[in-house]
Scaffold this active site. Structure first.
Site, PDB file in Angstrom:
ATOM      1  N   LYS A  97      -5.126  -0.511  15.796  1.00  0.00           N
ATOM      2  CA  LYS A  97      -5.502  -0.420  14.125  1.00  0.00           C
ATOM      3  C   LYS A  97      -6.564   0.881  15.071  1.00  0.00           C
ATOM      4  CE  LYS A  97      -2.407  -1.378  11.517  1.00  0.00           C
ATOM      5  NZ  LYS A  97      -1.885  -0.103  10.928  1.00  0.00           N
ATOM      6  N   TYR A 124      -3.042  -6.883  17.523  1.00  0.00           N
ATOM      7  CA  TYR A 124      -3.475  -5.797  16.051  1.00  0.00           C
ATOM      8  C   TYR A 124      -4.870  -5.279  15.950  1.00  0.00           C
ATOM      9  CZ  TYR A 124      -3.016  -5.118  10.804  1.00  0.00           C
ATOM     10  OH  TYR A 124      -2.684  -4.105   9.662  1.00  0.00           O
ATOM     11  N   ILE A 146       0.820  -0.839   0.243  1.00  0.00           N
ATOM     12  CA  ILE A 146       0.498  -0.073   0.028  1.00  0.00           C
ATOM     13  C   ILE A 146       0.076   1.109  -0.133  1.00  0.00           C
ATOM     14  CG2 ILE A 146      -1.529   1.053   1.515  1.00  0.00           C
ATOM     15  CD1 ILE A 146      -2.574  -1.926   2.672  1.00  0.00           C
ATOM     16  N   THR A 163      -1.677  -8.260  -0.782  1.00  0.00           N
ATOM     17  CA  THR A 163      -0.364  -7.382  -0.424  1.00  0.00           C
ATOM     18  C   THR A 163       0.438  -8.885   0.470  1.00  0.00           C
ATOM     19  OG1 THR A 163      -0.023  -6.852   1.634  1.00  0.00           O
ATOM     20  CG2 THR A 163      -0.951  -4.923  -0.416  1.00  0.00           C
ATOM     21  N   SER A 171      -7.171  -0.159   9.944  1.00  0.00           N
ATOM     22  CA  SER A 171      -7.602  -0.929   9.338  1.00  0.00           C
ATOM     23  C   SER A 171      -9.299  -1.192   9.397  1.00  0.00           C
ATOM     24  CB  SER A 171      -6.159  -2.224   9.380  1.00  0.00           C
ATOM     25  OG  SER A 171      -7.546  -3.552   9.384  1.00  0.00           O
TER      26      SER A 171
HETATM   27  N1  LIG Z   1      -2.371  -5.723   3.404  1.00  0.00           N
HETATM   28  C1  LIG Z   1      -3.757  -5.239   3.510  1.00  0.00           C
HETATM   29  O1  LIG Z   1      -4.995  -5.817   3.545  1.00  0.00           O
HETATM   30  C2  LIG Z   1      -4.440  -4.155   4.864  1.00  0.00           C
HETATM   31  C3  LIG Z   1      -5.164  -4.058   5.573  1.00  0.00           C
HETATM   32  C4  LIG Z   1      -5.468  -3.316   5.982  1.00  0.00           C
HETATM   33  C5  LIG Z   1      -4.352  -2.352   6.914  1.00  0.00           C
HETATM   34  N2  LIG Z   1      -3.527  -2.234   6.037  1.00  0.00           N
HETATM   35  C6  LIG Z   1      -2.529  -2.023   7.062  1.00  0.00           C
HETATM   36  O2  LIG Z   1      -1.511  -0.912   5.427  1.00  0.00           O
HETATM   37  C7  LIG Z   1       0.068  -1.273   6.025  1.00  0.00           C
HETATM   38  C8  LIG Z   1       0.976  -1.428   4.901  1.00  0.00           C
HETATM   39  O3  LIG Z   1       0.481  -2.877   4.610  1.00  0.00           O
HETATM   40  P1  LIG Z   1       0.694  -3.540   3.538  1.00  0.00           P
HETATM   41  O4  LIG Z   1      -0.648  -4.536   3.917  1.00  0.00           O
HETATM   42  O5  LIG Z   1       0.791  -2.655   2.059  1.00  0.00           O
HETATM   43  O6  LIG Z   1       2.272  -4.597   3.380  1.00  0.00           O
HETATM   44  P2  LIG Z   1       3.775  -4.563   2.809  1.00  0.00           P
HETATM   45  O7  LIG Z   1       2.866  -4.805   1.371  1.00  0.00           O
HETATM   46  O8  LIG Z   1       3.869  -6.219   3.449  1.00  0.00           O
HETATM   47  O9  LIG Z   1       4.158  -3.874   3.053  1.00  0.00           O
HETATM   48  C9  LIG Z   1       5.006  -3.231   3.989  1.00  0.00           C
HETATM   49  C10 LIG Z   1       5.819  -2.334   3.989  1.00  0.00           C
HETATM   50  O10 LIG Z   1       6.319  -1.474   5.348  1.00  0.00           O
HETATM   51  C11 LIG Z   1       7.491  -1.834   5.213  1.00  0.00           C
HETATM   52  N3  LIG Z   1       7.640  -1.549   6.866  1.00  0.00           N
HETATM   53  C12 LIG Z   1       7.367  -2.468   7.636  1.00  0.00           C
HETATM   54  N4  LIG Z   1       8.074  -2.972   9.224  1.00  0.00           N
HETATM   55  C13 LIG Z   1       7.733  -1.470   9.221  1.00  0.00           C
HETATM   56  C14 LIG Z   1       8.900  -0.445   9.895  1.00  0.00           C
HETATM   57  N5  LIG Z   1       8.942  -1.328  11.439  1.00  0.00           N
HETATM   58  N6  LIG Z   1       9.317   0.514   9.596  1.00  0.00           N
HETATM   59  C15 LIG Z   1       8.703   1.077   8.787  1.00  0.00           C
HETATM   60  N7  LIG Z   1       9.170  -0.388   7.648  1.00  0.00           N
HETATM   61  C16 LIG Z   1       8.535  -1.133   8.096  1.00  0.00           C
HETATM   62  C17 LIG Z   1       8.040  -3.084   4.448  1.00  0.00           C
HETATM   63  O11 LIG Z   1       9.495  -2.747   4.727  1.00  0.00           O
HETATM   64  P3  LIG Z   1      10.657  -3.541   5.208  1.00  0.00           P
HETATM   65  O12 LIG Z   1      10.662  -4.735   5.348  1.00  0.00           O
HETATM   66  O13 LIG Z   1      11.476  -3.122   3.879  1.00  0.00           O
HETATM   67  O14 LIG Z   1      10.614  -2.501   6.272  1.00  0.00           O
HETATM   68  C18 LIG Z   1       7.331  -2.621   3.491  1.00  0.00           C
HETATM   69  O15 LIG Z   1       7.278  -1.084   2.720  1.00  0.00           O
HETATM   70  C19 LIG Z   1      -0.289  -1.512   7.159  1.00  0.00           C
HETATM   71  O16 LIG Z   1      -0.175  -0.819   8.615  1.00  0.00           O
HETATM   72  C20 LIG Z   1      -0.957  -1.990   7.638  1.00  0.00           C
HETATM   73  O17 LIG Z   1      -1.824  -2.840   8.687  1.00  0.00           O
HETATM   74  C21 LIG Z   1      -3.110  -3.339   5.091  1.00  0.00           C
END
Ligand SMILES: NC(=O)c1ccc[n+]([C@@H]2O[C@H](COP(=O)([O-])OP(=O)(O)OC[C@H]3O[C@@H](n4cnc5c(N)ncnc54)[C@H](OP(=O)(O)O)[C@@H]3O)[C@@H](O)[C@H]2O)c1
Length: 275
Positions: free
Chosen positions: A190, A186, A48, A221, A173
């Site tokens: 959120k 978690y 995202i 993702t 979320s």
């Molecule tokens: N995917 C969903 O369904 C969903 C739904 C609701 C909310 N969200 C929220 O959206 C956000 C992003 O999720 P995503 O699904 O896009 O995940 P993703 O594809 O796994 O990407 C996560 C990103 O965050 C970085 N990251 C992880 N831990 C970190 C930390 N401690 N400090 C800085 N960077 C960090 C990762 O890179 P590195 O490994 O290099 O750090 C990566 O760039 C999260 O807050 C998640 O809770 C996701």
């Protein structure tokens, strides 16, 4: 103002990819809604956050990408620069004070200020019962998901408020509204972000800084892989979302078109009757 000369490579743990010296780009010409604005985005090398970084840059902003791993920062910066977009990057684990300081320093050094902060980084190291979670797990999740956006914003605030206007977007979320079993800590983190959004919106309104919260449903993702396989079906949504479907709303919330919107939680979750 931006200092073109400062787009030269300086610093220790920054991306090894040469920084963009473009003040605008072909892709950015698509829209100038965010021209000359600077956006700092945490957790923006994948998923995202990366989609948001690309979209903000396409809309004309200079974007500072960040995440924990240098190789991810290098890859993300190279990919977006290859598309003609104006981005730079640095390593920033949002739970580490020294990394947050470096992220702020990078933005100031290369862009001279900050207009938008988008806090995407989030973790969930536990699948299990809420009451079975160790103190260590609670600390890790709350540090990264809840405390870090507030701490980073407190460091950036002096540099944002002197620009006159600014926007912050937190990423919560749908689990804040509809908890997923076994993700209790978690879910709680959120939910806390919804409260943080409201409190910050009230505090920062007099400074011209708006604070809103993106509330995604299940988005395709790496992060959501376990949830998609184990806990959720997309019905009646009727499908999982794509990262790009979260990006446009963030650009809107940062844009002047949203100048009278603050303290709001915006759900992006398809058709979800429980939300
Ligand atoms: N995917 C969903 O369904 C969903 C739904 C609701 C909310 N969200 C929220 O959206 C956000 C992003 O999720 P995503 O699904 O896009 O995940 P993703 O594809 O796994 O990407 C996560 C990103 O965050 C970085 N990251 C992880 N831990 C970190 C930390 N401690 N400090 C800085 N960077 C960090 C990762 O890179 P590195 O490994 O290099 O750090 C990566 O760039 C999260 O807050 C998640 O809770 C996701």
């Amino acid at each position: 103002m931006f200092r073109a000369a400062s787009w030269a490579f300086r610093g220790l743990r920054r991306s090894s990819v040469p920084l963009s010296a473009r003040m605008s780009s072909n892709r950015a010409d698509r829209s100038c809604a965010l021209a000359e604005k600077v956006a700092v985005i945490t957790g923006s090398t994948k998923g995202i956050g990366f989609a948001i970084a690309r979209r903000l840059a396409e809309d004309g902003a200079h974007v500072v990408i960040s995440s924990r791993k240098q190789q991810n920062v290098d890859r993300a910066v190279a990919e977006l620069q290859g598309e003609g977009l104006s981005v730079t990057g640095t390593v920033c684990h949002v739970g580490k004070a020294e990394d947050r300081e470096r992220l702020v320093a990078t933005a100031l050094e290369h862009c001279g200020g900050v207009d938008f902060l988008v806090c995407v980084a989030g973790v969930n190291p536990l699948v299990g019962s809420t009451l079975g979670a160790s103190e260590q797990v609670w600390d890790k999740i709350l540090d990264v998901n809840v405390k870090s956006p507030a701490l980073l914003l407190s460091q950036l605030l002096p540099h944002m408020e002197n620009r006159g206007t600014g926007a912050v977007v937190l990423v919560s979320s749908m689990v804040a509204y509809v908890p997923i079993p076994k993700l209790g800590v978690y879910n709680t983190s959120k939910t806390a972000l919804l409260g943080l959004c409201k409190s910050l919106a009230v505090e920062l309104a007099p400074k011209g800084i708006r604070v809103n919260c993106l509330v995604p449903g299940i988005i395709k993702t790496e992060f959501s892989q376990v949830v998609r396989i184990s806990f959720c079906s997309p019905t009646p949504a009727p499908r999982f979302g794509e990262p790009e479907e979260c990006a446009g709303i963030v650009c809107f919330l940062c844009s002047p078109d949203a100048s009278y919107i603050t303290g709001k939680n915006i759900v992006v979750a398809g058709y979800s009757p429980k939300l």
